[in-house]
Design a protein around this motif. Structure first.
Motif, PDB file in Angstrom:
ATOM      1  N   ARG A  69      67.602  32.444  16.219  1.00  0.00           N
ATOM      2  CA  ARG A  69      68.478  33.619  16.286  1.00  0.00           C
ATOM      3  C   ARG A  69      67.691  34.867  15.945  1.00  0.00           C
ATOM      4  NH1 ARG A  69      73.011  32.858  12.362  1.00  0.00           N
ATOM      5  NH2 ARG A  69      71.286  32.038  11.136  1.00  0.00           N
ATOM      6  N   ASP A  70      68.199  36.012  16.429  1.00  0.00           N
ATOM      7  CA  ASP A  70      67.507  37.285  16.196  1.00  0.00           C
ATOM      8  C   ASP A  70      68.510  38.278  15.623  1.00  0.00           C
ATOM      9  OD1 ASP A  70      65.046  36.332  17.575  1.00  0.00           O
ATOM     10  OD2 ASP A  70      66.397  36.280  19.290  1.00  0.00           O
ATOM     11  N   LEU A  71      67.984  39.146  14.753  1.00  0.00           N
ATOM     12  CA  LEU A  71      68.830  40.089  14.016  1.00  0.00           C
ATOM     13  C   LEU A  71      68.449  41.503  14.414  1.00  0.00           C
ATOM     14  CD1 LEU A  71      70.952  39.449  11.858  1.00  0.00           C
ATOM     15  CD2 LEU A  71      69.181  39.706  10.115  1.00  0.00           C
ATOM     16  N   TYR A 105      64.520  41.077  12.740  1.00  0.00           N
ATOM     17  CA  TYR A 105      64.043  39.776  12.289  1.00  0.00           C
ATOM     18  C   TYR A 105      64.343  38.705  13.333  1.00  0.00           C
ATOM     19  CZ  TYR A 105      63.539  35.446   9.699  1.00  0.00           C
ATOM     20  OH  TYR A 105      63.148  34.182   9.314  1.00  0.00           O
ATOM     21  N   GLY A 128      64.674  34.522  13.494  1.00  0.00           N
ATOM     22  CA  GLY A 128      64.589  33.187  12.933  1.00  0.00           C
ATOM     23  C   GLY A 128      64.126  32.251  14.033  1.00  0.00           C
ATOM     24  N   ALA A 152      79.853  34.887   6.254  1.00  0.00           N
ATOM     25  CA  ALA A 152      78.918  35.549   7.166  1.00  0.00           C
ATOM     26  C   ALA A 152      78.181  34.533   8.030  1.00  0.00           C
ATOM     27  CB  ALA A 152      77.908  36.365   6.343  1.00  0.00           C
ATOM     28  N   GLU A 187      76.936  30.863   4.646  1.00  0.00           N
ATOM     29  CA  GLU A 187      76.362  32.011   3.945  1.00  0.00           C
ATOM     30  C   GLU A 187      77.472  33.035   3.716  1.00  0.00           C
ATOM     31  OE1 GLU A 187      71.874  31.864   5.933  1.00  0.00           O
ATOM     32  OE2 GLU A 187      72.655  33.743   5.113  1.00  0.00           O
ATOM     33  N   HIS A 199      82.719  38.294   8.630  1.00  0.00           N
ATOM     34  CA  HIS A 199      81.930  39.512   8.911  1.00  0.00           C
ATOM     35  C   HIS A 199      82.063  40.007  10.353  1.00  0.00           C
ATOM     36  CE1 HIS A 199      78.097  37.235  10.432  1.00  0.00           C
ATOM     37  NE2 HIS A 199      79.201  36.617  10.799  1.00  0.00           N
ATOM     38  N   MET A 209      74.264  40.409   1.197  1.00  0.00           N
ATOM     39  CA  MET A 209      74.239  38.953   1.253  1.00  0.00           C
ATOM     40  C   MET A 209      73.894  38.332  -0.095  1.00  0.00           C
ATOM     41  SD  MET A 209      75.148  38.296   4.273  1.00  0.00           S
ATOM     42  CE  MET A 209      74.734  36.564   4.575  1.00  0.00           C
ATOM     43  N   THR A 234      78.609  42.325  13.728  1.00  0.00           N
ATOM     44  CA  THR A 234      79.086  42.029  12.372  1.00  0.00           C
ATOM     45  C   THR A 234      79.043  43.251  11.468  1.00  0.00           C
ATOM     46  OG1 THR A 234      76.952  41.506  11.316  1.00  0.00           O
ATOM     47  CG2 THR A 234      78.001  39.753  12.617  1.00  0.00           C
ATOM     48  N   ARG A 235      79.859  43.170  10.427  1.00  0.00           N
ATOM     49  CA  ARG A 235      79.794  44.161   9.344  1.00  0.00           C
ATOM     50  C   ARG A 235      78.563  43.826   8.509  1.00  0.00           C
ATOM     51  NH1 ARG A 235      84.661  43.344   5.610  1.00  0.00           N
ATOM     52  NH2 ARG A 235      85.197  41.410   6.700  1.00  0.00           N
ATOM     53  N   ARG A 236      77.772  44.848   8.144  1.00  0.00           N
ATOM     54  CA  ARG A 236      76.631  44.574   7.284  1.00  0.00           C
ATOM     55  C   ARG A 236      77.120  44.321   5.855  1.00  0.00           C
ATOM     56  NH1 ARG A 236      70.993  46.403   7.569  1.00  0.00           N
ATOM     57  NH2 ARG A 236      71.649  47.681   9.344  1.00  0.00           N
ATOM     58  N   VAL A 288      73.919  39.917  15.492  1.00  0.00           N
ATOM     59  CA  VAL A 288      73.281  38.595  15.377  1.00  0.00           C
ATOM     60  C   VAL A 288      73.286  37.988  16.767  1.00  0.00           C
ATOM     61  CG1 VAL A 288      73.491  36.293  14.382  1.00  0.00           C
ATOM     62  CG2 VAL A 288      74.113  38.296  13.007  1.00  0.00           C
TER      63      VAL A 288
HETATM   64  N1  LIG Z   1      75.152  37.280   9.351  1.00  0.00           N
HETATM   65  C1  LIG Z   1      74.897  38.180   8.696  1.00  0.00           C
HETATM   66  C2  LIG Z   1      74.554  39.308   7.863  1.00  0.00           C
HETATM   67  C3  LIG Z   1      75.517  40.305   7.613  1.00  0.00           C
HETATM   68  N2  LIG Z   1      76.779  40.258   8.181  1.00  0.00           N
HETATM   69  N3  LIG Z   1      75.194  41.353   6.806  1.00  0.00           N
HETATM   70  C4  LIG Z   1      73.960  41.436   6.268  1.00  0.00           C
HETATM   71  N4  LIG Z   1      73.014  40.516   6.479  1.00  0.00           N
HETATM   72  C5  LIG Z   1      73.274  39.439   7.268  1.00  0.00           C
HETATM   73  C6  LIG Z   1      72.175  38.455   7.450  1.00  0.00           C
HETATM   74  C7  LIG Z   1      70.851  38.644   7.064  1.00  0.00           C
HETATM   75  N5  LIG Z   1      70.139  37.515   7.401  1.00  0.00           N
HETATM   76  N6  LIG Z   1      70.984  36.657   7.923  1.00  0.00           N
HETATM   77  C8  LIG Z   1      70.562  35.306   8.424  1.00  0.00           C
HETATM   78  C9  LIG Z   1      70.126  35.505   9.877  1.00  0.00           C
HETATM   79  C10 LIG Z   1      71.069  35.611  10.811  1.00  0.00           C
HETATM   80  C11 LIG Z   1      70.688  35.767  12.149  1.00  0.00           C
HETATM   81  C12 LIG Z   1      69.380  35.820  12.530  1.00  0.00           C
HETATM   82  C13 LIG Z   1      68.435  35.723  11.573  1.00  0.00           C
HETATM   83  F1  LIG Z   1      67.187  35.751  11.983  1.00  0.00           F
HETATM   84  C14 LIG Z   1      68.784  35.560  10.222  1.00  0.00           C
HETATM   85  C15 LIG Z   1      72.231  37.190   7.980  1.00  0.00           C
END
Ligand SMILES: N#Cc1c(N)ncnc1-c1cnn(Cc2cccc(F)c2)c1
Length: 299
Positions: free
Chosen positions: A15-17, A10, A12, A215, A202, A70, A97, A92-94, A30
């Motif tokens: 930021r990118d996930l 993903y 944003g 998180a 968050e 996290h 959320m 980060t730890r998943r 992240v």
């Molecule tokens: N942090 C964290 C996290 C976590 N530790 N475990 C599971 N999910 C998340 C999680 C999911 N969406 N985001 C927001 C987000 C963050 C960064 C970039 C993006 F595009 C969007 C955070």
């Protein structure tokens, strides 16, 4: 951006996930980009050094917050963080959320002020009449939002609605932790001549322990509004200068003079890019007392 060992899931605005490419699900990466957004547009060009600086600021705050977070400490058991993003990535730890943006406001501005103008309240919290944009509130207020599907705007909700969404215990824990963290951060920032006007936290649930975990990023100028305290308290200044976002005002002022808000915004000139990085750096130095870990190559 392709990262060895990771799969992009993903993006944003800034930021990118990423998830591990091997299909394991215990971690997320992240990555903070150098992108900057204003007026709901991602601007060009990126600000060299921004991602690394805001990641360092978030890590600085995480280290001072007495809540589980996290961030992965033991990296031996986790996928490797690629060197090309190491200074701007959080391993980060998943978590599971919670679908709540935990917004805390010490001042009334932005969407909170707009809601107040319409209704006299924010997220069901009645406020005194006559407040003006940017006014400090007697006490910080918790104004949660329901996290819309990625990419859509979140929806301001009442605390009671958050109880319906996540249950009384979790909703209360989110509110109490958010108010406590904001107040401590606001008080620390004030000693550095900086007003923390509002921020967004968050939280998630650790699937292994069930504990509440902080998180996302924390208390960066992408998730918070920071104002210069001396400008804020100088009532002789125009309101827009008193409420100037520490890091984005240079960009906003330049765009206001060079873009009519139709179509795509023009690219920022190099001097605006350089001045904007300097504002990010000034905020980092003011808050932490140290230099950021990265300085863009002088152009
Ligand atoms: N942090 C964290 C996290 C976590 N530790 N475990 C599971 N999910 C998340 C999680 C999911 N969406 N985001 C927001 C987000 C963050 C960064 C970039 C993006 F595009 C969007 C955070």
């Amino acid at each position: 951006m392709q990262l060895a060992g990771w799969r992009h899931i993903y993006s944003g605005k800034v930021r990118d996930l990423y998830t591990p490419a091997d299909g394991s699900d215990a971690h997320l990466l992240v990555v903070a980009s150098n992108r900057v957004s204003a007026f709901d547009h991602v601007l060009e060009p990126p600000i060299p050094g921004k991602g690394a600086l805001l990641t360092a600021l978030s890590n600085w705050w995480f280290a001072r917050i007495d809540l589980p977070n996290h961030l992965v400490d033991d990296r031996a058991a986790a996928p490797e963080v690629p060197a090309e993003v190491a200074d701007r990535a959080m391993l980060t730890r998943r978590l599971e959320m919670h679908p709540i943006e935990c917004v805390v406001r010490g001042a009334l501005t932005g969407s909170g002020y707009a809601e107040y103008e319409r209704t006299g309240a924010v997220c069901g919290i009645e406020l005194p009449a006559g407040l003006r944009d940017g006014d400090l509130l007697d006490t910080p207020i918790y104004t949660p939002a329901y996290k819309a599907p990625l990419g859509e705007h979140d929806e301001n909700i009442t605390f009671a609605r958050s109880v319906e969404l996540v249950g009384e215990d979790v909703a209360t824990a989110l509110r109490d932790a958010s108010l406590r963290l904001f107040t401590a951060a606001r008080d620390l920032a004030a000693t550095r001549g900086v007003v923390l006007a509002d921020t967004k936290f968050e939280f998630g649930r650790d699937p292994l322990t069930g504990e509440l975990v902080l998180a996302d990023e924390v208390l960066t100028s992408d998730s918070s509004r920071y104002w210069d305290a001396s400008a804020y308290h100088d009532t002789a200044l125009p309101r827009q200068d008193r409420l100037a976002s520490f890091d984005k005002q240079i960009v906003r002022n330049w765009l206001s003079e060079h873009w009519d808000r139709t179509g795509e915004p023009p690219a920022l000139p190099e001097r605006i890019v350089a001045q904007t990085y300097e504002r990010y750096r000034e905020l980092y130095v003011r808050l932490t007392g140290g230099e950021p870990p990265y300085a863009p190559v002088a152009v």
